[in-house]
Write a protein that holds these residues in place. Structure first.
Motif, PDB file in Angstrom:
ATOM      1  N   LYS A  29     -15.616  -2.036   2.134  1.00  0.00           N
ATOM      2  CA  LYS A  29     -14.994  -2.017   3.452  1.00  0.00           C
ATOM      3  C   LYS A  29     -15.451  -3.242   4.240  1.00  0.00           C
ATOM      4  O   LYS A  29     -16.649  -3.510   4.354  1.00  0.00           O
ATOM      5  CB  LYS A  29     -15.346  -0.745   4.205  1.00  0.00           C
ATOM      6  N   ARG A  79      -6.361  -9.857   1.218  1.00  0.00           N
ATOM      7  CA  ARG A  79      -5.610  -9.461   0.025  1.00  0.00           C
ATOM      8  C   ARG A  79      -5.675 -10.543  -1.042  1.00  0.00           C
ATOM      9  O   ARG A  79      -5.981 -10.273  -2.211  1.00  0.00           O
ATOM     10  CB  ARG A  79      -4.160  -9.181   0.395  1.00  0.00           C
ATOM     11  N   LYS A 115     -12.123  -8.142  -6.671  1.00  0.00           N
ATOM     12  CA  LYS A 115     -12.799  -7.122  -5.878  1.00  0.00           C
ATOM     13  C   LYS A 115     -11.774  -6.259  -5.149  1.00  0.00           C
ATOM     14  O   LYS A 115     -10.667  -6.718  -4.839  1.00  0.00           O
ATOM     15  CB  LYS A 115     -13.747  -7.767  -4.860  1.00  0.00           C
ATOM     16  N   THR A 116     -12.162  -5.016  -4.907  1.00  0.00           N
ATOM     17  CA  THR A 116     -11.301  -4.094  -4.172  1.00  0.00           C
ATOM     18  C   THR A 116     -11.870  -3.931  -2.772  1.00  0.00           C
ATOM     19  O   THR A 116     -12.978  -3.425  -2.605  1.00  0.00           O
ATOM     20  CB  THR A 116     -11.230  -2.726  -4.871  1.00  0.00           C
ATOM     21  N   ILE A 117     -11.114  -4.365  -1.764  1.00  0.00           N
ATOM     22  CA  ILE A 117     -11.643  -4.421  -0.394  1.00  0.00           C
ATOM     23  C   ILE A 117     -10.622  -3.831   0.564  1.00  0.00           C
ATOM     24  O   ILE A 117      -9.439  -4.174   0.530  1.00  0.00           O
ATOM     25  CB  ILE A 117     -11.966  -5.871   0.016  1.00  0.00           C
ATOM     26  N   GLU A 118     -11.104  -2.952   1.419  1.00  0.00           N
ATOM     27  CA  GLU A 118     -10.275  -2.367   2.475  1.00  0.00           C
ATOM     28  C   GLU A 118     -10.644  -3.044   3.796  1.00  0.00           C
ATOM     29  O   GLU A 118     -11.802  -3.049   4.195  1.00  0.00           O
ATOM     30  CB  GLU A 118     -10.510  -0.860   2.577  1.00  0.00           C
ATOM     31  N   SER A 163      -9.417 -11.186  -2.344  1.00  0.00           N
ATOM     32  CA  SER A 163      -9.965 -10.063  -3.101  1.00  0.00           C
ATOM     33  C   SER A 163      -9.334  -9.989  -4.493  1.00  0.00           C
ATOM     34  O   SER A 163     -10.017  -9.708  -5.486  1.00  0.00           O
ATOM     35  CB  SER A 163      -9.743  -8.750  -2.342  1.00  0.00           C
ATOM     36  N   PRO A 199     -16.461  -4.266  -8.147  1.00  0.00           N
ATOM     37  CA  PRO A 199     -16.413  -2.800  -8.298  1.00  0.00           C
ATOM     38  C   PRO A 199     -17.462  -2.259  -9.266  1.00  0.00           C
ATOM     39  O   PRO A 199     -18.072  -1.214  -9.015  1.00  0.00           O
ATOM     40  CB  PRO A 199     -14.989  -2.552  -8.802  1.00  0.00           C
ATOM     41  N   ARG A 247     -20.864  -2.264  -7.572  1.00  0.00           N
ATOM     42  CA  ARG A 247     -20.941  -1.227  -6.542  1.00  0.00           C
ATOM     43  C   ARG A 247     -21.115   0.147  -7.159  1.00  0.00           C
ATOM     44  O   ARG A 247     -21.912   0.962  -6.683  1.00  0.00           O
ATOM     45  CB  ARG A 247     -19.681  -1.261  -5.668  1.00  0.00           C
ATOM     46  N   SER A 289     -14.472   0.671  -3.960  1.00  0.00           N
ATOM     47  CA  SER A 289     -13.761  -0.086  -2.930  1.00  0.00           C
ATOM     48  C   SER A 289     -14.696  -0.362  -1.762  1.00  0.00           C
ATOM     49  O   SER A 289     -15.313   0.549  -1.203  1.00  0.00           O
ATOM     50  CB  SER A 289     -12.533   0.699  -2.454  1.00  0.00           C
ATOM     51  N   GLN A 303       0.812  -1.211   0.000  1.00  0.00           N
ATOM     52  CA  GLN A 303       0.000   0.000   0.000  1.00  0.00           C
ATOM     53  C   GLN A 303       0.848   1.264   0.000  1.00  0.00           C
ATOM     54  O   GLN A 303       0.434   2.295  -0.514  1.00  0.00           O
ATOM     55  CB  GLN A 303      -0.919   0.002   1.244  1.00  0.00           C
TER      56      GLN A 303
END
Length: 784
Positions: free
Chosen positions: A536, A475, A483-486, A478, A523, A526, A534, A28
């Motif tokens: 959460k 990580r 997918k983009t995940i925090e 995803s 994404p 969403r 992104s 990151q």
């Protein structure tokens, strides 16, 4: 197992976790130089520790990872996700190897093959060459001169004479080395003997012992106190490569016959060594000052030696002072005339570089007379630079478990005093003795409780231990799912018993995988729904009295109750009537039914209908509860409520058909005595009305297949419990006290009996069976 290997395995887990966490953060923040250094240091420390053991594949693989990180640290490469994947895969493989080493004290048979593939991947970005080697070689080249150094005197004079004659006949040269390993080299994976054995074309080898061995009481068998001198016909390049990781410990000279002959005659060299010019910068000044301070200290120690040793030591010291003096711009030949200028320059530099006073040297090399030095400051506990003992002690987990068992036995022995007090009064008629026993019990009870609390504190760990595995899991999954995940973690410092944290791992993995696969959209989906691309995912923990609450929540699509009900109906899990009358809250709870899944296709991530059911079963086995709430289009939150500790369980003791059983106090709502006339029946179920609420009553003896008739037909003793939010009355024979017990898992012939969650030993020696209320209620339903 070798104690040193045991210590390495214990520390390796922390180092690997540190490297993994650093790599995920570095992905990151790839430009964070301090983070790069931290990850590199972790990998380097691990490589150094592994080198103490005969695990060459492990060391080579870690070395390749270290070289890649070193290239990133040097700014030669920009870290990308592919490199992070390879580095994580390497350390995952190492983690698997260590598990095998723990069991067998050796690496797996196929370790070399597995390592070779990853080493190739790790070295690909750096051209297949060990970047750190080249970097170090360019930064610190060995000293190659044609003047014989003082340490050549350690070679046998006859051998030197013969060698000089041969070199003169062949008009060739020979390389001479002085290798002085650091005293703590073994703890950095440096093996001096192994290096010496690898010297190619070795002609002569000698070991140099210290001038004085340490006293027996101070002798450290893990400290390297010897150095080596040897001669070889190998090229300088070969020697550079061989000693590339210890170049600051090696001096290399290339000598011809004339240089050796002049040394044997005691004549000075024809020309002085031409050192590489170093610009005197502010940074160089600081480094030279540190070196010069060490040189002056060595000179003072040399003057304290016996006269016959003085000349040898001072010549070596003066040679080092000469090199330092050259960097200061003063003459390089340490003659008597130049000595005052050199010493004055060094003193000046030391005075500028360090505020601490330095004892000056006179031109003769003796220390000048000065005032008595100030008393050294005393190291304080809050002084970060003070030499104080560590306050953290690592203890083997089995020892803590054994201590907990002893605390449990102490509790059992303590509880036995109450039975002894009753016997003293009832059987011997001595109230005084009974009272004294009870007083003694009170004192032991207080001590036992404090001891139990102290041991429990030792067993308590932060929830971060359970949360640490999920950055990597999120990580990898995803990326795999596109997918983009925090991932957000909260309350990682919340404490819980180590057994709870260990048991919490699998349920959390199921919940996180379920959120990633089912709950969170892609994404594109969403963005189409007006959400950020992104998502959460939040892991949160908080202490709640004698329990800990852990929540897994996401801001995904949520659960569609209508779709869940249709799926459950199609699978035959609910009837058509339930399909029509079931509320949305009840529909969401259907995801915990065995065999239920909303996935249309079975994958290796989900779709088999066992994940959420396993979550609830695991948590309830721990004595906890699971609830889920969801809003369609906004996300889902799953809450796990777990006991703070599984080591000590508080149970309510009741009697049924002459047999005592334990019921977890957390499930007990109240105890009541109800006249038999107030008991009612709905269909085939006995019920009792309490404060306007109809509560079903189960005959516990009948459910456990223990025939029993109430002694008092006009009165009923009912224990009201709450299981999965539903209140149920248990018809029992007698109520007893609440006790703290150490719960042991069921073993032997009763291991299959799911209606019992474990056993405990009471103070009077009786083995208490603790009931698993969920299974007991299931038995009662089948009996009815």
């Amino acid at each position: 197992m070798n104690p040193l290997l045991s210590q390495f395995l214990a520390e390796a887990n922390d180092l690997l976790a540190q490297v993994d966490e650093g790599l995920l953060q570095l992905e990151q923040r790839p430009g964070d130089a301090e983070l790069v250094n931290e990850v590199f240091r972790g990998a380097h420390t691990f490589k150094g520790s592994s080198g103490l053991f005969d695990f060459p594949e492990l060391t080579r693989l870690t070395h390749a990872a270290e070289d890649l990180l070193d290239a990133v640290r040097a700014g030669k490469l920009a870290l990308d996700s592919g490199m992070v994947d390879d580095l994580l895969a390497a350390f995952d493989l190492i983690r698997g190897w260590l598990a095998h080493v723990t069991a067998h004290e050796r690496l797996p048979v196929g370790a070399g093959t597995d390592a070779a593939l990853l080493i190739t991947k790790l070295r690909a970005p750096i051209g297949g060459e060990p970047v750190s080697v080249a970097a170090h070689a360019a930064a610190v080249p060995p000293r190659v001169v044609d003047a014989a150094p003082e340490w050549l005197a350690w070679f046998d004079a006859d051998w030197l004479s013969t060698t000089a004659a041969w070199l003169e006949t062949t008009s060739s040269t020979m390389r001479f080395l002085w290798y002085t390993p650091d005293t703590d080299c073994f703890f950095r994976a440096e093996d001096p003997l192994h290096l010496v054995r690898q010297v190619p074309a070795l002609e002569h080898l000698g070991a140099v012992r210290p001038q004085q061995w340490p006293p027996v009481d101070d002798y450290d068998e893990y400290a390297c106190l010897i150095s080596f001198v040897f001669a070889t016909r190998a090229a300088v390049g070969e020697l550079e490569y061989l000693f590339r990781y210890v170049q600051d410990q090696v001096q290399v000279v290339e000598l011809d016959a004339d240089a050796i002959t002049r040394h044997l005659r005691g004549e000075p060299p024809l020309k002085a060594e031409e050192p590489v010019h170093v610009a005197v910068t502010e940074v160089a000044d600081s480094e030279i000052a540190a070196d010069a301070r060490a040189v002056l200290s060595a000179a003072q120690r040399s003057l304290e030696l016996r006269p016959d040793d003085e000349a040898v030591h001072l010549r070596s010291v003066c040679h080092a002072v000469s090199a330092a003096a050259y960097a200061l711009g003063v003459p390089t030949v340490l003659t008597d005339a130049a000595r005052p200028a050199i010493l004055a320059a060094i003193e000046r530099l030391l005075a500028e570089a360090a505020p601490a006073p330095v004892m000056p040297l006179t031109p003769s090399g003796a220390p000048a007379t000065t005032a008595a030095p100030a008393e050294a400051p005393v190291a304080r506990a809050d002084d970060p630079n003070g030499q104080v003992g560590t306050k953290v002690l690592k203890v083997d987990q089995e020892k803590v478990d054994r201590l907990m068992e002893l605390v449990g036995e102490l509790n059992v022995a303590k509880n036995g005093l109450t039975f002894l007090a009753d016997a003293a009064e009832e059987e011997f008629g001595s109230r005084v003795l009974s009272r004294r026993i009870k007083d003694q019990y009170s004192g032991m009870h207080r001590i036992a409780e404090e001891l139990q609390a102290a041991v429990m504190d030792v067993r308590m760990l932060p929830l971060s231990v359970a949360f640490n595995r999920f950055p990597r899991l999120v990580r990898d999954l995803s990326r795999r799912l596109g997918k983009t995940i925090e991932l957000v973690t909260e309350g990682e410092d919340t404490m819980a018993d180590k057994d709870v944290i260990e048991a919490l791992g699998d349920p959390l993995v199921h919940l996180v995988r379920n959120s990633l696969d089912h709950g969170i959209e892609t994404p594109d989906q969403r963005l189409a729904a007006g959400k950020p691309g992104s998502a959460k995912l939040t892991l949160a923990a908080v202490a709640d009295g004698d329990a800990v609450i852990v929540e897994v929540s996401d801001d995904g699509c949520g659960i569609d109750p209508e779709r869940v009900k249709r799926k459950a109906y199609e699978k035959g899990l609910i009837s058509e009537e339930e399909l029509e009358t079931m509320s949305d809250v009840e529909a969401v709870d259907l995801v915990f039914r065995a065999g239920f899944s909303t996935a249309d296709q079975v994958s290796d991530l989900s779709g088999r209908g066992v994940g959420m059911d396993a979550v609830r079963a695991s948590v309830e086995k721990l004595g906890g509860t699971v609830t889920m709430r969801s809003r369609l289009g906004h996300g889902t939150t799953t809450r796990l409520r777990l006991p703070l500790s599984m080591a000590v369980t508080q149970v309510m003791v009741v009697s049924v058909a002459g047999q005592r059983f334990g019921i977890p106090v957390d499930l007990v709502v109240e105890t009541v005595r109800v006249p038999a006339a107030e008991m009612g029946r709905v269909l085939h179920q006995e019920v009792v009305v309490m404060r306007g609420e109809v509560i079903p009553v189960i005959d516990l003896a009948r459910a456990l297949d223990m025939p029993w008739s109430p002694e008092d037909p006009t009165d009923r003793r009912i224990l009201v419990v709450s299981v999965n939010g539903q209140r149920v009355g248990l018809l029992v024979e007698q109520f007893h006290r609440e006790v703290d017990v150490i719960l042991k898992p069921m073993e032997g012939l009763l291991a299959y009996a799911d209606e019992f969650s474990g056993t405990a030993l009471l103070g009077d020696g009786l083995v208490l069976l603790v009931l698993n209320m969920k299974e007991v209620l299931g038995l009662a339903a089948r009996v009815a």
